[in-house]
Enzyme design. Sequence first.
Site, PDB file in Angstrom:
ATOM      1  CG  MET A   1      -8.929 -10.238  20.656  1.00  0.00           C
ATOM      2  SD  MET A   1      -7.879  -8.991  19.123  1.00  0.00           S
ATOM      3  CE  MET A   1      -8.924  -9.035  17.855  1.00  0.00           C
ATOM      4  CB  CYS A   2     -12.238 -12.145  17.970  1.00  0.00           C
ATOM      5  SG  CYS A   2     -11.664 -10.620  17.027  1.00  0.00           S
ATOM      6  NE  ARG A   3     -14.614 -15.227  22.298  1.00  0.00           N
ATOM      7  CZ  ARG A   3     -13.549 -15.924  23.359  1.00  0.00           C
ATOM      8  NH1 ARG A   3     -14.330 -16.935  24.116  1.00  0.00           N
ATOM      9  NH2 ARG A   3     -12.569 -15.883  23.378  1.00  0.00           N
TER      10      ARG A   3
END
Length: 274
Positions: A1-3
Amino acid sequence: MCRHVAYVGPEEPLGRLLVEPAHALYRQSWAPRRQRHGTVNADGFGVGWYAEGDPVPARYRRAGPIWADLSFADLARVVRTGALLAAVRDATLAGADAEAAAAPFAAGPWLFSHNGAVRGWPGSLESLARGLPAAELLSMEARNDSAFVWALALARLRAGDTEGQALADTVQEVAAAAPGSRLNLLLTNGETITATAWGDTLWYLTGAGRTVVASEPHDDDPHWQEVPDRTLLTATRTEVLLTPLKEPEADTDPSPTPGSARPGGHPSPEETGT
């Protein structure tokens, strides 16, 4: 999840760092190449940057996907900076905090992002909440795990810890209370970058007086280096230092006896009178 991504170096337009590279953060919002958890980062985004002569960063955050925000396209074209931190979000849990839940979080000169998830949130970190001053809990920007991890790190920074010590101790404290958590943290003060690799990918690129630290490379430059898992990264515009992090022992006693230290060196409620 997320960058997420952080940069320190010569002044560049935001777009040259976040939009123009073939696999920039902008594209990673819908087509990340190395993301291990989740596939689309459309639950909000944010960018924080520093203006020359001002140590307090500006932020632009939104609850929707980065590709749908036409105002950001204008900002990215004209705003220039020598340091930034930006993130695109895939929410761990649905919530009502909207853009307040999107990184970067900020306080004083610092910008912060968390790529990962706290296992068992929020119950798993209940014991750690008792070690924070009530004012810190009540002033959290959002009610998600990332905002709470930031509160733990920020308390250490305000107590005088270095950026590296604050992130390392926070990761080990949370990992002990919630084993299996993914805790890739990213922090900048506009001059340096500090990060942890703990359960997800982290890379860096340095040279020509600039350093980029990111969840994944934004292009195919062969000089990108992957950070080993369980590692603390500290970087300037010209140097990168990697330090191994130890795996903590599980916190098997969430209610320490009076006078005993809590994980990470926080005093117990009995010691502080809370």
